[in-house]
Design a protein around this motif. Structure first.
Motif, PDB file in Angstrom:
ATOM      1  N   VAL A 167      12.339  12.687   8.045  1.00 24.39           N
ATOM      2  CA  VAL A 167      11.465  11.820   7.247  1.00 24.39           C
ATOM      3  C   VAL A 167      12.304  10.746   6.567  1.00 24.39           C
ATOM      4  CG1 VAL A 167      10.040  11.769   5.163  1.00 24.39           C
ATOM      5  CG2 VAL A 167       9.701  13.585   6.874  1.00 24.39           C
ATOM      6  N   GLN A 168      13.415  11.175   5.961  1.00 26.55           N
ATOM      7  CA  GLN A 168      14.248  10.221   5.227  1.00 26.55           C
ATOM      8  C   GLN A 168      14.878   9.206   6.180  1.00 26.55           C
ATOM      9  OE1 GLN A 168      16.590  13.111   3.093  1.00 26.55           O
ATOM     10  NE2 GLN A 168      15.252  13.014   1.292  1.00 26.55           N
ATOM     11  N   SER A 169      15.233   9.661   7.401  1.00 21.10           N
ATOM     12  CA  SER A 169      15.866   8.712   8.321  1.00 21.10           C
ATOM     13  C   SER A 169      14.879   7.636   8.782  1.00 21.10           C
ATOM     14  CB  SER A 169      16.490   9.437   9.507  1.00 21.10           C
ATOM     15  OG  SER A 169      15.470   9.904  10.353  1.00 21.10           O
ATOM     16  N   LEU A 170      13.583   7.916   8.668  1.00 16.43           N
ATOM     17  CA  LEU A 170      12.574   6.902   9.028  1.00 16.43           C
ATOM     18  C   LEU A 170      12.160   6.066   7.818  1.00 16.43           C
ATOM     19  CD1 LEU A 170      10.329   9.058  11.390  1.00 16.43           C
ATOM     20  CD2 LEU A 170      11.672   7.067  12.063  1.00 16.43           C
ATOM     21  N   GLY A 171      12.782   6.339   6.671  1.00 15.70           N
ATOM     22  CA  GLY A 171      12.483   5.542   5.477  1.00 15.70           C
ATOM     23  C   GLY A 171      11.332   6.106   4.653  1.00 15.70           C
ATOM     24  N   GLY A 172      10.906   7.331   4.934  1.00 16.99           N
ATOM     25  CA  GLY A 172       9.847   7.949   4.131  1.00 16.99           C
ATOM     26  C   GLY A 172      10.436   8.709   2.945  1.00 16.99           C
ATOM     27  N   ARG A 173       9.629   8.873   1.892  1.00 18.99           N
ATOM     28  CA  ARG A 173      10.045   9.718   0.751  1.00 18.99           C
ATOM     29  C   ARG A 173       9.483  11.105   0.986  1.00 18.99           C
ATOM     30  NH1 ARG A 173       7.849   5.775  -3.893  1.00 18.99           N
ATOM     31  NH2 ARG A 173       9.276   4.056  -3.513  1.00 18.99           N
ATOM     32  N   GLY A 193       5.123  -2.181   6.516  1.00 19.46           N
ATOM     33  CA  GLY A 193       5.558  -2.533   5.165  1.00 19.46           C
ATOM     34  C   GLY A 193       5.015  -1.653   4.052  1.00 19.46           C
ATOM     35  N   ALA A 194       4.358  -0.542   4.392  1.00 22.12           N
ATOM     36  CA  ALA A 194       3.816   0.325   3.335  1.00 22.12           C
ATOM     37  C   ALA A 194       4.919   1.172   2.711  1.00 22.12           C
ATOM     38  CB  ALA A 194       2.741   1.233   3.931  1.00 22.12           C
ATOM     39  N   VAL A 195       4.633   1.698   1.528  1.00 23.50           N
ATOM     40  CA  VAL A 195       5.492   2.718   0.919  1.00 23.50           C
ATOM     41  C   VAL A 195       4.959   4.051   1.432  1.00 23.50           C
ATOM     42  CG1 VAL A 195       6.135   3.828  -1.251  1.00 23.50           C
ATOM     43  CG2 VAL A 195       5.921   1.317  -1.122  1.00 23.50           C
ATOM     44  N   VAL A 196       5.857   4.874   2.007  1.00 26.86           N
ATOM     45  CA  VAL A 196       5.389   6.078   2.707  1.00 26.86           C
ATOM     46  C   VAL A 196       5.942   7.343   2.062  1.00 26.86           C
ATOM     47  CG1 VAL A 196       5.290   7.260   4.944  1.00 26.86           C
ATOM     48  CG2 VAL A 196       5.247   4.759   4.866  1.00 26.86           C
ATOM     49  N   ALA A 227      -2.544   7.332  -3.681  1.00 31.87           N
ATOM     50  CA  ALA A 227      -2.438   6.785  -2.317  1.00 31.87           C
ATOM     51  C   ALA A 227      -3.596   5.856  -1.977  1.00 31.87           C
ATOM     52  CB  ALA A 227      -2.399   7.930  -1.306  1.00 31.87           C
ATOM     53  N   ASP A 228      -3.300   4.846  -1.160  1.00 27.33           N
ATOM     54  CA  ASP A 228      -4.365   4.014  -0.575  1.00 27.33           C
ATOM     55  C   ASP A 228      -4.819   4.618   0.748  1.00 27.33           C
ATOM     56  OD1 ASP A 228      -4.212   1.684  -2.476  1.00 27.33           O
ATOM     57  OD2 ASP A 228      -2.131   1.774  -1.786  1.00 27.33           O
ATOM     58  N   VAL A 229      -3.868   5.235   1.443  1.00 27.85           N
ATOM     59  CA  VAL A 229      -4.165   5.841   2.752  1.00 27.85           C
ATOM     60  C   VAL A 229      -3.544   7.231   2.794  1.00 27.85           C
ATOM     61  CG1 VAL A 229      -3.593   5.715   5.232  1.00 27.85           C
ATOM     62  CG2 VAL A 229      -4.277   3.643   4.008  1.00 27.85           C
ATOM     63  N   VAL A 230      -4.301   8.204   3.307  1.00 28.60           N
ATOM     64  CA  VAL A 230      -3.748   9.535   3.571  1.00 28.60           C
ATOM     65  C   VAL A 230      -3.978   9.815   5.051  1.00 28.60           C
ATOM     66  CG1 VAL A 230      -3.956  12.010   3.094  1.00 28.60           C
ATOM     67  CG2 VAL A 230      -4.194  10.355   1.222  1.00 28.60           C
ATOM     68  N   ILE A 231      -2.891  10.199   5.747  1.00 27.20           N
ATOM     69  CA  ILE A 231      -3.024  10.575   7.164  1.00 27.20           C
ATOM     70  C   ILE A 231      -2.587  12.025   7.284  1.00 27.20           C
ATOM     71  CG2 ILE A 231      -2.174  10.148   9.516  1.00 27.20           C
ATOM     72  CD1 ILE A 231      -1.972   7.186   8.705  1.00 27.20           C
ATOM     73  N   THR A 232      -3.482  12.880   7.732  1.00 24.63           N
ATOM     74  CA  THR A 232      -3.125  14.293   7.811  1.00 24.63           C
ATOM     75  C   THR A 232      -2.983  14.709   9.269  1.00 24.63           C
ATOM     76  OG1 THR A 232      -5.373  15.187   7.864  1.00 24.63           O
ATOM     77  CG2 THR A 232      -4.455  14.738   5.706  1.00 24.63           C
ATOM     78  N   THR A 233      -1.885  15.411   9.556  1.00 20.69           N
ATOM     79  CA  THR A 233      -1.595  15.825  10.948  1.00 20.69           C
ATOM     80  C   THR A 233      -1.166  17.289  10.990  1.00 20.69           C
ATOM     81  OG1 THR A 233       0.789  15.409  10.984  1.00 20.69           O
ATOM     82  CG2 THR A 233      -0.621  13.487  11.266  1.00 20.69           C
ATOM     83  N   ALA A 234      -1.379  18.043   9.897  1.00 20.13           N
ATOM     84  CA  ALA A 234      -0.815  19.403   9.816  1.00 20.13           C
ATOM     85  C   ALA A 234      -1.564  20.369  10.725  1.00 20.13           C
ATOM     86  CB  ALA A 234      -0.845  19.898   8.375  1.00 20.13           C
ATOM     87  N   SER A 251       0.845  -1.200   0.000  1.00 19.06           N
ATOM     88  CA  SER A 251       0.000   0.000   0.000  1.00 19.06           C
ATOM     89  C   SER A 251       0.874   1.241   0.000  1.00 19.06           C
ATOM     90  CB  SER A 251      -0.881   0.028   1.245  1.00 19.06           C
ATOM     91  OG  SER A 251      -1.890  -0.923   1.125  1.00 19.06           O
ATOM     92  N   LYS A 252       0.278   2.307  -0.523  1.00 17.77           N
ATOM     93  CA  LYS A 252       0.993   3.581  -0.517  1.00 17.77           C
ATOM     94  C   LYS A 252       0.306   4.496   0.488  1.00 17.77           C
ATOM     95  CE  LYS A 252       2.483   7.095  -3.657  1.00 17.77           C
ATOM     96  NZ  LYS A 252       2.403   7.594  -5.009  1.00 17.77           N
TER      97      LYS A 252
END
Ligand code: NAD
Length: 386
Positions: free
Chosen positions: A204-210, A188-191, A249-256, A166-167
């Motif tokens: 973000v990059q250090s946690l493996g996110g793009r 295991g998602a692509v983030v 995206a399959d999932v969007v999480i907004t925290t702004a 999932s993205k």
């Protein structure tokens, strides 16, 4: 001193402001602690465990007897009226949305401290309830999305064929967003991640996110390291940049969030209409207006097959650990203020003066004075109290 720990007045609040561990510490400091019967039940702390830690379980709320009350959420006018003059009220008092209560706390001569006003400085990290609770919300948002999504998060190679991962797109990489990135990656998602503060990219990059590059801005960050409120022109360019990421995206999480301001509107109706049916949006900014145009706080919206959730208080859904961490935050603030067995406010201390909302019959927090009394009135009240 007598500390009182109530069952939270809001019936949906499952957290409790003290645990047997923190009660034990107050008792070690030779204070008495009254815990309302059942206060910890929803968070899996029994009355027996509180008693074993040295608390006295009281059947009825002891608001009018306490020298200090420790709460999770705000307290209403009918409770404030019961408090003893000069008593201390400490909790996440949500002063921006409870201005009448702040006025009443001052009028009644209550010393109130709001944990959300504790400065975000290294020295006060142990008292940082916003961070301890936001981290839980970020974690829970991912689990909620995964449980409502009709797809796997990880890439799976099975005998019946390969399932792509999932993205997940995460908007806002503060404390909640960073925990959401870590949790979605573990599953295991692509983030992919969007924020407007330049310092965030490396985290973000250090946690493996793009990292999705933000539109150019003169200054997106204030001196305190928080995001600034950006104009509509900036937000329009940001929506344009994000549209294709959200469509995929399959999932969007907004925290702004922008402290003290309504949440920025980042996900538009058109963007939701561009998403695949079955996708899930979790809007953690729902209680401050929402990052998504279609969010309705505390409701489930199904828009052409896209599910949009605006849960108001995810930390309370993990009440045991949320209470454990929150109770340590509040105890750290209490211990910081205690001096020879009394809560002695030191206005010269930046942690105390930051968190102090009302004291000696006045609203003392500068931004709350400005907001509630207006500048001229605030000055007058200041000189009257000098
Ligand atoms: P927050 O809840 O106020 O905001 C969440 C995120 O939303 C932030 O990262 C912000 O930049 C982002 N945001 C705002 N507008 C946006 C937009 N238009 N598009 C995308 N993202 C947007 O933030 P928070 O989690 O409370 O943390 C904010 C800051 O405080 C961070 O720099 C954090 O590292 C810092 N902090 C410091 C300490 C400490 O030193 N003790 C503790 C906790 C947090």
């Amino acid at each position: 001193m007598l500390f009182f720990i109530p069952r939270e007045p809001d019936a949906r609040e499952r957290r409790v402001a003290a645990t047997p561990e923190t009660v034990g510490r107050l008792v070690e400091h030779e204070h008495a602690v009254a815990v309302e019967a059942g206060a910890g039940t929803e968070a899996a702390f029994t009355d027996e465990a509180f008693t074993a830690a040295g608390a006295q379980i009281v059947a009825a709320a002891a608001w009018d007897e306490a020298d200090a009350v420790l709460t999770v959420g705000p307290i209403g006018p009918e409770i404030i009226e019961q408090l003893k003059t000069g008593c201390a009220a400490i909790g996440l008092l949500d002063p921006y949305s409870h201005q009448e209560e702040v006025k009443l706390l001052a009028k009644r001569g209550i010393t109130s401290l709001a944990l959300e006003l504790v400065p975000r400085i290294t020295r006060a990290q142990t008292m940082d309830a916003l961070s301890s609770q936001a981290s839980i919300a970020g974690y829970k948002a991912v689990l909620l999305a995964a449980s409502r999504l009709g797809r796997y998060f990880p890439l799976l190679m099975t005998a019946a064929g390969t399932v792509p991962p999932s993205k997940v797109v995460i908007i806002g990489a503060g404390v909640a967003g960073l925990q959401a990135i870590a949790t979605a990656k573990r599953l295991g998602a692509v983030v992919e991640v969007s924020d407007i503060r330049p310092a965030v990219k490396e985290q973000v990059q250090s946690l493996g996110g793009r990292y999705i590059e933000a539109p150019e801005a003169e200054a997106a960050e204030d001196e305190g390291g928080y995001a600034k409120e950006m104009g509509e022109d900036f937000l329009a360019r940001q929506r344009e940049l994000l549209a294709r990421h959200i469509a995929a995206a399959d999932v969007v999480i907004t925290t702004a969030q922008v402290p003290g301001r309504p949440a920025p509107r980042i996900v538009s109706r058109e963007m939701i209409e561009g998403m695949k049916p079955g996708s899930v949006v979790i809007d953690l900014a729902a209680s401050s207006g929402g990052n998504c145009e279609l969010t309705r706080a505390d409701e489930e919206v199904n828009h052409d097959g896209v599910l949009i959730l605006g849960p108001p208080n995810l930390a309370a859904t993990m009440a045991h650990d949320a209470s454990t961490l929150y109770a340590r935050n509040i105890l750290a603030l209490v211990e910081h203020i205690l001096d020879e067995g009394k809560l002695a406010i030191d206005a010269a201390d930046d942690v105390q003066s930051g968190a102090l909302l009302t004291h000696g019959g006045e609203i003392v927090n500068p931004s709350m004075r400005q907001l509630i009394l207006g500048e001229a009135a605030a000055e007058n009240q200041g000189s009257a109290g000098d």
